[in-house]
Design an enzyme around this catalytic site. Structure first.
Site, PDB file in Angstrom:
ATOM      1  N   ASP A  89       1.777  -3.067  13.211  1.00 34.46           N
ATOM      2  CA  ASP A  89       2.623  -2.984  14.411  1.00 34.46           C
ATOM      3  C   ASP A  89       3.920  -3.767  14.235  1.00 34.46           C
ATOM      4  OD1 ASP A  89       1.352  -5.492  14.494  1.00 34.46           O
ATOM      5  OD2 ASP A  89       1.393  -5.560  16.671  1.00 34.46           O
ATOM      6  N   GLU A  90       4.368  -3.913  12.990  1.00 33.49           N
ATOM      7  CA  GLU A  90       5.608  -4.614  12.684  1.00 33.49           C
ATOM      8  C   GLU A  90       6.673  -3.622  12.233  1.00 33.49           C
ATOM      9  OE1 GLU A  90       3.830  -8.856  11.101  1.00 33.49           O
ATOM     10  OE2 GLU A  90       4.187  -7.257   9.654  1.00 33.49           O
TER      11      GLU A  90
END
Length: 171
Positions: A89-90
């Site tokens: 989720d980066e």
């Protein structure tokens, strides 16, 4: 088709980690070789509580969140900027040609605002609106680092500091 698969994240369609790292390295190299004095910024984004989205909505719902956030980021950035899904989720954004730290920080704040907007592709229990939120770290070249690793490390560290500050003091 093979080049597309090698250079892009299969889920979001954004460029992948390898491409963003090479692009930042090329930008650093251009600065060194050509004496390019134009500043650029690297933003490092981490979504808030993403595991909870996967746990609540299932992996399909979590995938929809990543796709929507990736699309929002791509839509808000200028054509010369580059948005990548870095890992999980980066996300990492290369913001080319910024005037100064204040201009780069304004972009960072806009990205944080974008992350707070309600999601349109998924709903919570009972149809409730959801927003993911997130922390966005900033590194400005050359002051915050003269290499890809230094810039990413600085932006990542700044992101974690902002994430910790947003949680406030512990009781």
């Amino acid at each position: 088709a093979m080049q597309q698969r090698l250079r892009h994240d299969a889920l979001t369609g954004l460029v992948n980690r390898d491409v963003i790292v090479r692009s930042i390295a090329e930008r650093v190299g251009l600065h060194r070789r050509a004496g390019d004095a134009q500043l650029f910024a690297v933003l490092f984004l981490d979504l808030n509580n993403f595991k909870a989205f996967n746990d609540t909505l299932g992996h399909e719902g979590g995938d929809k969140v990543l796709i929507e956030i990736g699309g929002r980021l791509r839509a808000m950035m200028r054509s010369g900027d580059l948005v990548a899904r870095y890992a999980g989720d980066e996300f990492v954004v290369l913001v080319n040609d910024v005037a100064d730290l204040a201009a780069a920080d304004q972009v960072r704040r806009h990205v944080e605002e974008l992350l707070r907007e309600p999601l349109t592709t998924v709903r919570g229990p009972g149809g409730a609106e959801l927003a993911v939120g997130g922390a966005v770290g900033l590194a400005l070249y050359p002051g915050d680092g003269a290499s890809v690793d230094a810039l990413l490390a600085h932006a990542d560290s700044d992101m974690y500091a902002r994430k910790a500050a947003s949680k406030g003091p512990r009781e």
